[in-house]
Motif scaffolding. Structure first.
Motif, mmCIF file in Angstrom:
data_model
loop_
_atom_site.group_PDB
_atom_site.id
_atom_site.type_symbol
_atom_site.label_atom_id
_atom_site.label_comp_id
_atom_site.label_asym_id
_atom_site.label_seq_id
_atom_site.Cartn_x
_atom_site.Cartn_y
_atom_site.Cartn_z
ATOM 1 N N SER A 94 -3.857 9.647 3.476
ATOM 2 C CA SER A 94 -5.004 9.546 2.572
ATOM 3 C C SER A 94 -4.503 9.293 1.157
ATOM 4 O O SER A 94 -3.819 10.148 0.581
ATOM 5 N N ASN A 95 -4.852 8.143 0.612
ATOM 6 C CA ASN A 95 -4.391 7.803 -0.736
ATOM 7 C C ASN A 95 -5.152 8.597 -1.791
ATOM 8 O O ASN A 95 -6.329 8.926 -1.614
ATOM 9 N N PHE A 96 -4.480 8.852 -2.904
ATOM 10 C CA PHE A 96 -5.075 9.679 -3.950
ATOM 11 C C PHE A 96 -6.188 8.940 -4.677
ATOM 12 O O PHE A 96 -7.243 9.499 -4.972
ATOM 13 N N GLU A 97 -5.971 7.671 -4.993
ATOM 14 C CA GLU A 97 -6.996 6.890 -5.666
ATOM 15 C C GLU A 97 -6.803 5.414 -5.350
ATOM 16 O O GLU A 97 -5.893 5.035 -4.598
ATOM 17 N N TYR A 98 -7.672 4.585 -5.917
ATOM 18 C CA TYR A 98 -7.712 3.163 -5.579
ATOM 19 C C TYR A 98 -6.378 2.471 -5.840
ATOM 20 O O TYR A 98 -5.912 1.666 -5.023
ATOM 21 N N ASP A 99 -5.758 2.755 -6.966
ATOM 22 C CA ASP A 99 -4.526 2.083 -7.341
ATOM 23 C C ASP A 99 -3.417 2.342 -6.326
ATOM 24 O O ASP A 99 -2.689 1.420 -5.944
ATOM 25 N N THR A 100 -3.273 3.597 -5.879
ATOM 26 C CA THR A 100 -2.222 3.911 -4.907
ATOM 27 C C THR A 100 -2.528 3.280 -3.550
ATOM 28 O O THR A 100 -1.612 2.896 -2.824
ATOM 29 N N PHE A 101 -3.807 3.158 -3.224
ATOM 30 C CA PHE A 101 -4.188 2.503 -1.965
ATOM 31 C C PHE A 101 -3.806 1.025 -1.985
ATOM 32 O O PHE A 101 -3.240 0.501 -1.014
ATOM 33 N N LYS A 102 -4.088 0.343 -3.090
ATOM 34 C CA LYS A 102 -3.787 -1.084 -3.179
ATOM 35 C C LYS A 102 -2.284 -1.350 -3.085
ATOM 36 O O LYS A 102 -1.856 -2.373 -2.550
ATOM 37 N N LYS A 103 -1.473 -0.412 -3.580
ATOM 38 C CA LYS A 103 -0.027 -0.595 -3.584
ATOM 39 C C LYS A 103 0.640 -0.084 -2.303
ATOM 40 O O LYS A 103 1.835 -0.300 -2.101
ATOM 41 N N ALA A 104 -0.105 0.590 -1.447
ATOM 42 C CA ALA A 104 0.483 1.239 -0.268
ATOM 43 C C ALA A 104 1.084 0.213 0.688
ATOM 44 O O ALA A 104 0.475 -0.818 0.990
ATOM 45 N N GLU A 105 2.278 0.502 1.171
ATOM 46 C CA GLU A 105 2.985 -0.379 2.098
ATOM 47 C C GLU A 105 3.609 0.446 3.229
ATOM 48 O O GLU A 105 3.609 1.684 3.180
ATOM 49 N N LEU A 106 4.148 -0.243 4.207
ATOM 50 C CA LEU A 106 4.874 0.422 5.297
ATOM 51 C C LEU A 106 6.286 0.719 4.805
ATOM 52 O O LEU A 106 7.114 -0.179 4.687
ATOM 53 N N THR A 107 6.564 1.968 4.506
ATOM 54 C CA THR A 107 7.895 2.356 4.047
ATOM 55 C C THR A 107 8.791 2.665 5.237
ATOM 56 O O THR A 107 8.311 2.933 6.348
ATOM 57 N N SER A 108 10.093 2.659 5.000
ATOM 58 C CA SER A 108 11.039 2.998 6.056
ATOM 59 C C SER A 108 10.826 4.425 6.537
ATOM 60 O O SER A 108 10.883 4.716 7.737
ATOM 61 N N LEU A 109 10.537 5.336 5.601
ATOM 62 C CA LEU A 109 10.322 6.742 5.953
ATOM 63 C C LEU A 109 9.144 6.887 6.910
ATOM 64 O O LEU A 109 9.244 7.582 7.933
ATOM 65 N N TYR A 110 8.034 6.236 6.604
ATOM 66 C CA TYR A 110 6.851 6.338 7.463
ATOM 67 C C TYR A 110 7.052 5.594 8.778
ATOM 68 O O TYR A 110 6.562 6.023 9.831
#
Length: 303
Positions: free
Chosen positions: A154-170
């Protein structure tokens, strides 16, 4: 004395910290490069026949290529840093406390995020509570269906959602879940859902101090607080349902974002080689912790 790490294994959420710097395949290009470097070291001349000086950098390249050729695997610095944190927590009971608004929203909004995906996909997704352990890794996936395994963020706000990507950790976290459950296909699912009312109030309080504690009727406060509400509320009908009677600052609301635009997915698949890597690194991590434990006990018993 029984070791504290005798039955230790990483959680699925930790495994990604151990998976960096995996051994790479030794290619024909690598073989050619190694042969050229060894020839240069022996003759003092490079591939073009020019006299050269042997350097530490060239020797490091030879060492790295030899390790790659032999398939030698070593825990990288980042993995050891994580293991040191784990050791301090398990052995000494000391660890950094991490309580922040980002983690809080992620924990509180798990069900809302699943509901969002249920709405978008026209079905019902339920939170999984089954715990899995295969002796190498353990954890509890967010959602499991016949078709896919899902991990929800769950992203904190719109900006973090737009930047969210598939990271190696996830990615490795989901691969671990797939291994645990015997599945081969998964998804990392980001969800942009409303922040809870108490979190919005906390953000407003912080904002009020930041802008100089203005009178709440001032235009600059109304403008700033309204912007904050728009940054944290994306489905007003759902917000009013969850927080009836909440006193909004925004005079007119026309800022909803459609459900399908608040769901972002990244596919993750599990390969046989992924399982072998996770097995090996899990064993290596446990061996490191056992050795570290013995070193600490030796220091404790030293007179």
């Amino acid at each position: 004395m029984k070791s504290l790490f005798e039955n230790w294994k990483p959680r699925a959420s930790q495994i990604g910290h151990l998976m960096t710097g995996l051994p790479e395949k030794f290619t024909k290009e690598d073989e050619t490069k190694l042969a050229e470097l060894l020839e240069e070291k022996q003759t003092g001349k490079n591939a073009n026949g020019r006299a050269t000086k042997w350097t530490d950098t060239k020797q490091s390249s030879v060492d790295e290529l030899n390790r790659k050729k032999k398939g030698i695997d070593e825990l990288p610095t980042g993995a050891i840093t994580k293991l040191e944190e784990i050791f301090n927590h398990v052995f000494w009971g000391r660890r950094k406390l991490i309580f922040n608004k980002y983690l809080e929203k992620g924990n509180i909004n798990e069900e809302d995020s699943l509901d969002l995906y249920s709405k978008v996909d026209g079905t019902s997704y339920w939170k999984n509570d089954e715990y899995f352990d295969n002796g190498f890794v353990h954890g509890t996936p967010d959602n499991i269906t016949d078709e896919l395994l899902r991990d929800i963020k769950s992203n904190f706000e719109y900006d973090t959602f737009k930047k969210a990507e598939l990271t190696s950790l996830y990615s490795w976290q989901i691969k671990a879940y797939l291994w645990l459950t015997g599945k081969t296909n998964g998804e990392l699912c980001y969800a942009l859902v409303n922040s809870p009312a108490h979190r919005i109030d906390a953000e407003k309080k912080s904002l009020w101090y930041s802008v100089g504690m203005p009178d709440e009727t001032e235009d600059r406060w109304i403008e700033a607080a309204s912007q904050l509400e728009r940054n944290h509320i994306f489905d007003m009908a759902k917000f009013k349902q969850d927080a009836p009677g909440y006193d909004l600052v925004t005079p007119i609301w026309s800022f909803d974002i459609p459900s399908h635009m608040r769901a972002k997915r990244f596919p993750v698949t599990l390969e046989d080689s992924d399982i072998e890597h996770m097995k090996r690194r899990s064993i290596m991590a446990k061996e490191w912790l056992l050795k570290r434990e013995q070193e600490e006990l030796n220091l404790i018993n030293k007179k």
